[in-house]
Design a protein around this motif. Structure first.
Motif, short mmCIF file in Angstrom:
data_model
loop_
_atom_site.label_atom_id
_atom_site.label_comp_id
_atom_site.label_asym_id
_atom_site.label_seq_id
_atom_site.Cartn_x
_atom_site.Cartn_y
_atom_site.Cartn_z
N VAL A 33 0.83 -1.21 0.00
CA VAL A 33 0.00 0.00 0.00
C VAL A 33 0.87 1.25 0.00
CG1 VAL A 33 -1.71 1.31 1.32
CG2 VAL A 33 -1.94 -1.16 1.10
N ASP A 34 1.97 1.23 0.76
CA ASP A 34 2.85 2.40 0.79
C ASP A 34 3.46 2.65 -0.59
OD1 ASP A 34 4.47 4.45 2.27
OD2 ASP A 34 6.10 3.20 1.56
N ALA A 35 3.83 1.57 -1.29
CA ALA A 35 4.39 1.74 -2.63
C ALA A 35 3.36 2.33 -3.59
CB ALA A 35 4.91 0.40 -3.15
N LEU A 36 2.12 1.82 -3.52
CA LEU A 36 1.07 2.33 -4.40
C LEU A 36 0.73 3.78 -4.06
CD1 LEU A 36 -1.33 -0.75 -4.50
CD2 LEU A 36 0.20 0.04 -6.31
N THR A 37 0.62 4.06 -2.76
CA THR A 37 0.28 5.43 -2.34
C THR A 37 1.38 6.39 -2.70
OG1 THR A 37 -1.02 4.54 -0.50
CG2 THR A 37 -0.39 6.85 -0.39
N ARG A 38 2.63 6.02 -2.46
CA ARG A 38 3.74 6.92 -2.78
C ARG A 38 3.84 7.16 -4.28
NH1 ARG A 38 7.44 9.14 0.21
NH2 ARG A 38 6.67 7.98 2.01
N LYS A 39 3.51 6.13 -5.06
CA LYS A 39 3.52 6.32 -6.51
C LYS A 39 2.49 7.35 -6.93
CE LYS A 39 3.71 3.61 -10.77
NZ LYS A 39 3.62 2.27 -11.36
N LEU A 40 1.33 7.34 -6.26
CA LEU A 40 0.32 8.35 -6.54
C LEU A 40 0.79 9.72 -6.08
CD1 LEU A 40 -3.04 6.60 -5.57
CD2 LEU A 40 -2.06 6.90 -7.83
N VAL A 41 1.35 9.78 -4.87
CA VAL A 41 1.78 11.06 -4.31
C VAL A 41 2.89 11.68 -5.16
CG1 VAL A 41 2.91 12.13 -2.34
CG2 VAL A 41 1.09 10.47 -1.97
N GLU A 42 3.79 10.86 -5.67
CA GLU A 42 4.91 11.38 -6.43
C GLU A 42 4.54 11.75 -7.86
OE1 GLU A 42 7.83 8.34 -6.08
OE2 GLU A 42 8.46 8.94 -4.05
N ASP A 43 3.33 11.36 -8.30
CA ASP A 43 2.87 11.74 -9.64
C ASP A 43 1.91 12.91 -9.52
OD1 ASP A 43 2.06 11.95 -12.22
OD2 ASP A 43 1.08 9.99 -12.34
N PRO A 44 2.37 14.13 -9.80
CA PRO A 44 1.49 15.29 -9.62
C PRO A 44 0.27 15.28 -10.52
CG PRO A 44 3.51 15.91 -10.77
CD PRO A 44 3.70 14.50 -10.30
N ALA A 45 0.35 14.57 -11.64
CA ALA A 45 -0.80 14.53 -12.56
C ALA A 45 -2.01 13.88 -11.90
CB ALA A 45 -0.43 13.79 -13.84
N ILE A 46 -1.78 13.02 -10.88
CA ILE A 46 -2.88 12.37 -10.17
C ILE A 46 -3.73 13.43 -9.47
CG2 ILE A 46 -3.42 10.86 -8.23
CD1 ILE A 46 -2.62 9.27 -10.58
N ARG A 47 -3.10 14.51 -9.04
CA ARG A 47 -3.83 15.54 -8.28
C ARG A 47 -4.47 16.60 -9.17
NH1 ARG A 47 -0.19 18.48 -5.46
NH2 ARG A 47 1.71 17.45 -6.17
N GLN A 48 -4.30 16.47 -10.47
CA GLN A 48 -4.84 17.50 -11.36
C GLN A 48 -6.33 17.28 -11.60
OE1 GLN A 48 -2.77 17.99 -15.07
NE2 GLN A 48 -3.80 19.91 -15.54
N VAL A 49 -7.06 18.37 -11.58
CA VAL A 49 -8.49 18.36 -11.88
C VAL A 49 -8.68 19.17 -13.17
CG1 VAL A 49 -10.81 18.96 -11.08
CG2 VAL A 49 -9.06 18.24 -9.44
N ARG A 50 -9.11 18.51 -14.23
CA ARG A 50 -9.23 19.15 -15.53
C ARG A 50 -10.68 19.52 -15.79
NH1 ARG A 50 -4.62 17.86 -18.67
NH2 ARG A 50 -3.31 16.21 -17.74
N VAL A 51 -10.88 20.73 -16.29
CA VAL A 51 -12.22 21.17 -16.66
C VAL A 51 -12.45 20.82 -18.12
CG1 VAL A 51 -11.45 23.50 -17.28
CG2 VAL A 51 -13.84 23.10 -16.67
N VAL A 52 -13.64 20.29 -18.42
CA VAL A 52 -13.99 19.91 -19.79
C VAL A 52 -14.63 21.11 -20.49
CG1 VAL A 52 -15.38 18.36 -21.21
CG2 VAL A 52 -14.32 17.52 -19.11
N GLY A 53 -14.14 21.39 -21.69
CA GLY A 53 -14.67 22.53 -22.43
C GLY A 53 -14.08 23.84 -21.94
N GLN A 54 -14.75 24.92 -22.32
CA GLN A 54 -14.27 26.25 -21.97
C GLN A 54 -15.43 27.08 -21.42
OE1 GLN A 54 -10.85 27.67 -24.71
NE2 GLN A 54 -12.27 26.66 -26.09
N GLY A 55 -15.08 28.09 -20.66
CA GLY A 55 -16.09 28.95 -20.06
C GLY A 55 -15.58 30.36 -19.90
#
Length: 396
Positions: free
Chosen positions: A41-63
């Motif tokens: 679990v630590d390996a999986l969690t750290r892999k997520l933590v070390e990948d900043p793209a996991i924390r990105q929230v993308r908006v669909v379309g434009q406004g």
């Protein structure tokens, strides 16, 4: 009394050996199981933590996002980084160096604190630098620190127009962080590119056009990163509440969290059954030992030992068993963990040992084992304390 208990423990070494072995046999597999649970679990969690793209929230379309929106976003504790973005159609440029071919890149706004750049490159400042992806840098035939020609084109009144400026490549993003032909530039340069394509002048770069009208600028999109992987869900709900459609990698985060919960439940059930079963067995064994030594304990009472001292007799022996069993179990865990980690050493994708424990885990396991031993010895201690001196004078 502690000395007598210890000497008695050594005198009955076969039974003591069996008690230590039995407890170590229960504890060692639990340490290995928890080591696997924590390691995986630590390996999986750290892999997520070390990948900043996991924390990105993308908006669909434009406004249309005004300064108030970005002020509100920056005021949220779960927002780690947010920066406005321009229209997608305006976010492109051509880069060319003296040694490479022209490369059409997508422009991405960036600034100090951008998670994608952390640990890789400094953010470009002003309108003099940019960060590119590894593939773009190779096509340009440049190295970090080189100069590239930044070119924009547009059509006005049927006539093609072009402007250009020289920028310095201040950093490169590895393929693990970003792929494709991308150029991370300061927001002001991206805004300048959009303004010039809309026909407005950019005095800072000497690009001619109409004067920019006054008023707050509206942005078509934004780049947003959560502070931690645990904040992605809350940010998604906030943006959905604003009637924005977003894309996240929440499913990957929830998968790891579900694995953690499942393994935690599995370990808790197994550890609970093992601990309760052995505690009962240990307590019964101590009671039987106390009953068998009742004559000797009553003789100690006759010799002047207090009931409280007699009560410590089984307690000292139980804690001694716990201490020695912990030492043996930790030794076996270290051996088994080494075997497991060696077996998985060549497995691709594993950048951390699959079986590992921290010192605090070893300390907690030792503390809990001693606590269980102490609780298991309570009944024996109470029975020993109730032994009367006169019982030592009776004949069996």
């Amino acid at each position: 009394m502690m000395t007598l208990a210890w000497r008695d423990y050594l005198h009955e070494w076969p039974m003591s050996f069996c008690s230590v072995t039995a407890l170590a046999a229960v504890l060692a597999p639990l340490l290995v199981l928890f080591g696997l649970k924590f390691g995986i679990v630590d390996a999986l969690t750290r892999k997520l933590v070390e990948d900043p793209a996991i924390r990105q929230v993308r908006v669909v379309g434009q406004g249309n996002f005004d300064p108030a929106f970005f002020h509100a976003a920056r005021g949220r504790a779960d927002v780690g980084f947010v920066i406005p973005n321009t229209r997608f159609l305006a976010a492109s440029a051509t880069l060319q160096s003296a040694a490479g071919v022209p490369v059409v890149v997508e422009l991405v706004p960036t600034a100090e604190g951008d998670p994608l750049l952390q640990g890789v490159s400094d953010a470009p400042a002003g309108m003099t630098g940019l960060v590119v992806t590894d593939s773009t840098l190779r096509k340009l035939g440049l190295a970090v620190g080189g100069t590239v020609r930044f070119m924009l084109g547009r059509t006005r009144n049927g006539q093609p127009q072009e402007v250009a400026t020289d920028l310095r490549v201040v950093g490169v993003l590895p393929p693990q962080r970003a792929q494709g032909d991308l150029a991370y530039v300061p927001l002001e340069l991206l805004v300048a590119a959009e303004d010039w394509r809309d026909g407005y002048a950019v005095p800072g770069l000497g690009w001619a056009g109409f004067p920019l009208p006054p008023g707050d600028r509206m942005f078509a999109s934004f780049r947003l990163f959560a502070t931690t992987i645990h904040d992605v869900a809350a940010l998604r709900e906030w943006l959905l509440g604003l009637r924005l459609e977003v894309v996240t990698r929440l499913d990957e985060i929830e998968t790891v969290q579900a694995i953690d919960r499942a393994l935690t439940l599995l370990f808790t059930l197994i550890a609970g059954l093992a601990a309760s079963g052995y505690s009962l067995s240990f307590a019964v064994g101590l009671l039987a030992s106390t009953a068998r030594k009742q004559r000797e304990l009553s003789t100690l009472r006759l010799l002047g030992f207090h009931a409280r001292g007699i009560a410590l007799f089984p307690t000292v022996q139980a804690l001694t068993t716990a201490f020695m069993a912990c030492a043996v179990a930790i030794g076996f865990y270290a051996l088994l963990a080494w075997i497991i980690n060696s077996a998985f050493a060549d497995v691709s994708g594993l950048d951390r040992p699959p079986c590992r424990l921290l010192p605090i885990h070893i300390g907690m396991a030792t503390l809990i084992t001693h606590a269980i031993a102490l609780l298991a010895s309570l009944a024996s201690g109470l029975r020993a304390a109730r032994v009367q001196p006169a019982e030592g004078l009776r004949e069996e």
